[in-house]
Scaffold this motif. Structure first.
Motif, PDB file in Angstrom:
ATOM      1  N   LEU A 184       0.970  -1.192  -0.008  1.00  0.00           N
ATOM      2  CA  LEU A 184      -0.002  -0.006   0.052  1.00  0.00           C
ATOM      3  C   LEU A 184       1.004   1.134  -0.062  1.00  0.00           C
ATOM      4  O   LEU A 184       1.792   1.316   0.876  1.00  0.00           O
ATOM      5  N   ASN A 185       0.497   2.332  -0.847  1.00  0.00           N
ATOM      6  CA  ASN A 185       1.055   3.607  -0.741  1.00  0.00           C
ATOM      7  C   ASN A 185       0.362   4.423  -0.023  1.00  0.00           C
ATOM      8  O   ASN A 185      -0.412   5.186  -0.357  1.00  0.00           O
TER       9      ASN A 185
ATOM     10  N   ASP B  37      -4.138   4.462   1.002  1.00  0.00           N
ATOM     11  CA  ASP B  37      -3.804   4.333  -0.442  1.00  0.00           C
ATOM     12  C   ASP B  37      -5.018   4.692  -1.156  1.00  0.00           C
ATOM     13  O   ASP B  37      -6.122   3.714  -1.326  1.00  0.00           O
TER      14      ASP B  37
ATOM     15  N   HIS C 168      -5.441  -1.586   5.520  1.00  0.00           N
ATOM     16  CA  HIS C 168      -5.041  -0.361   6.070  1.00  0.00           C
ATOM     17  C   HIS C 168      -5.085  -0.209   7.578  1.00  0.00           C
ATOM     18  O   HIS C 168      -4.942   0.794   8.089  1.00  0.00           O
TER      19      HIS C 168
END
Length: 490
Positions: free
Chosen positions: A329-330, A370, A456
């Motif tokens: 994940l960014n 993200d 997340h």
């Protein structure tokens, strides 16, 4: 040990002091008849035998007989007995005192034995409960020594298993519990109790077949307790093996069900676009002189259904990567409006003329997210609401803060989901029983959404009422920095 011996020695003069005190009380202060004196001596002897045991009580009985003779039988003040009947009385007193002491001591010992057995039963029960918590044999054999140390308050325990030729231990490593000694007990196949060294050994049998041996150091347990421990260990091992086999069988059955569900889902999902593509291609080949408009329409169908196939294959690959934890994940702070806007842009073609209401509370903190992945979650939820609710009913998207999270919800006015199905909607390939053949899909959208949200650090859940629609909500952790620039309302 020395203190115990000293206390034991002091019990004798204490008992003699009790006799002397009773004699002086009745001789000097409270003159009473000889019968009362004798009964008082007997009661004192019974009390002493109950507390201090038989040896002290017998010594006290002799002292009481002498005091009774000296102070209360004529001629008093001397140990000489003038009346022959008094010899009989003294002898009877001594016999009664000794027998009473013996009976009192036996009763005390039986009570102590009963209490000890009760404690052993309680310890065995606690031990058995601890063993039955194990779900496989390896976990069980690693747990057994520690359970024995805790339940029976022993110093150390060692369990030797013949099939693995391995010793499992708990507590300090004791030289008495060496591997050779444990193997010798297994070969001997009978318990050994070494009281002098506070060591117990016993074989562990599965039926009549010895499968191992157990060594206990630090406390000497009774033979009955040792045999009960061995039986419980054998039963627990058999239970763990049975549970393990059932688990393996159930896992194989579930794997087969999953393969069947996957095949059914993939077959159903792929059949419609493949059928459309096949029909369009067949029409183009068999009718080379089709008008330009018809050819363009068939080519458009082929293009759209190919995209659909590509999306289905992509979902399957996405689910596999998420399961394997291979998706990175960014994550960065973003307003939740960015996620909602990106998702709506992607869903716009499929939504058509459906009304979508968006209500985001003012001043929401940014979320650590993200955007592309979180937008994918919203896309799945919006498309799910679009598929399972009437076309003339709106979809409502809301966002609000709750603690350290922002909660985003997608509400529809569809038929709702029954209670038994709510726990299944996030399972791979599961599709509602009423729409699984009337609504297209693979059953992977919601599981993908759940996996992304959990990656997340958030959660996703469903609230639904039959006949009134459903609300899918998910949380994303906030970044307590600047609030979002402006609320979003459409």
């Amino acid at each position: 040990m020395r203190l115990r011996i000293l206390i034991r020695i002091l019990q004798f003069p204490a008992a003699f002091g009790i006799v002397l005190g009773i004699a002086l009380l009745y001789h000097k202060v409270l003159p009473v008849n000889a019968t009362t004196v004798a009964l008082t001596f007997l009661l004192a002897i019974l009390a002493v035998s109950t507390v201090w045991g038989m040896a002290v009580a017998v010594a006290m009985s002799v002292a009481a007989m002498l005091a009774f003779n000296y102070f209360f039988l004529p001629p008093t003040g001397t140990f000489r007995v003038a009346d022959p009947e008094n010899w009989v009385a003294l002898l009877a007193f001594l016999v009664v005192a000794v027998i009473s002491s013996h009976l009192s001591t036996r009763a005390r010992q039986k009570a102590a034995d009963a209490s000890a057995r009760q404690r052993d039963v309680e310890k065995l029960y606690a031990f058995s409960q601890g063993l039955l918590e194990s779900r496989n044999v390896m976990e069980l054999v690693n747990r057994i020594p520690g359970q024995i140390v805790r339940a029976f308050e022993v110093g150390a325990t060692a369990l030797f298993l013949a099939d693995k030729q391995k010793v499992y231990r708990s507590g300090p490593v004791m030289p008495q519990l060496d591997t050779e000694s444990l193997k010798a007990i297994l070969a001997r196949d009978e318990p050994v109790i070494d009281v002098a060294n506070s060591v117990c050994f016993l074989p562990v049998r599965m039926g009549l077949h010895p499968v191992g041996s157990l060594g206990i150091s630090g406390t000497v347990l009774s033979r009955q307790t040792l045999e009960a421990i061995a039986t419980l260990i054998a039963v627990a091992m058999e239970h763990a093996r049975a549970v393990e086999q059932v688990g393996q069988t159930e896992a194989a059955r579930e794997a087969e069900k999953l393969r069947t569900a996957l095949l059914d889902a993939v077959t159903h999902a792929l059949r419609t676009p493949l059928t459309s593509i096949k029909a369009s291609v067949t029409n183009l080949i068999s009718n080379p002189n089709l008008a330009a408009g018809q050819r363009q329409e068939l080519l458009t169908i082929i293009n759209e259904e190919s995209d659909r196939l590509n999306r289905l294959v992509g979902e399957a690959g996405e689910m596999a990567r998420l399961d394997a934890g291979e998706v990175e994940l960014n994550v960065a702070p973003h307003p939740i409006e960015h996620v909602i806007t990106a998702a709506l842009e992607r869903c716009r073609p499929s939504l058509g003329n459906r009304v979508v209401r968006v209500n985001v509370a003012e001043g929401l903190p940014r979320v650590r997210v993200d955007v592309a992945r979180a937008g994918e979650v919203l896309v799945h939820l919006i498309e799910n609401a679009n598929q399972y609710s009437p076309a003339d009913q709106p979809i409502t998207i809301t966002a609000e803060v709750s603690g350290d999270c922002v909660v985003t919800s997608v509400a529809d006015r569809g038929s709702g989901i029954d209670d038994p199905e709510r726990a299944l909607v996030f399972e791979k390939f599961y599709r509602g029983k009423d729409q699984r053949y009337s609504v297209e899909g693979t059953g992977m959208g919601l599981p993908i959404a759940k996996a992304i949200v959990e990656a997340h650090g958030g959660t996703i859940h469903l609230t639904s009422q039959r006949g009134h629609g459903s609300v899918f909500s998910f949380t994303l952790p906030t970044d307590r920095g600047r609030p979002s620039p402006a609320p979003l309302h459409t």
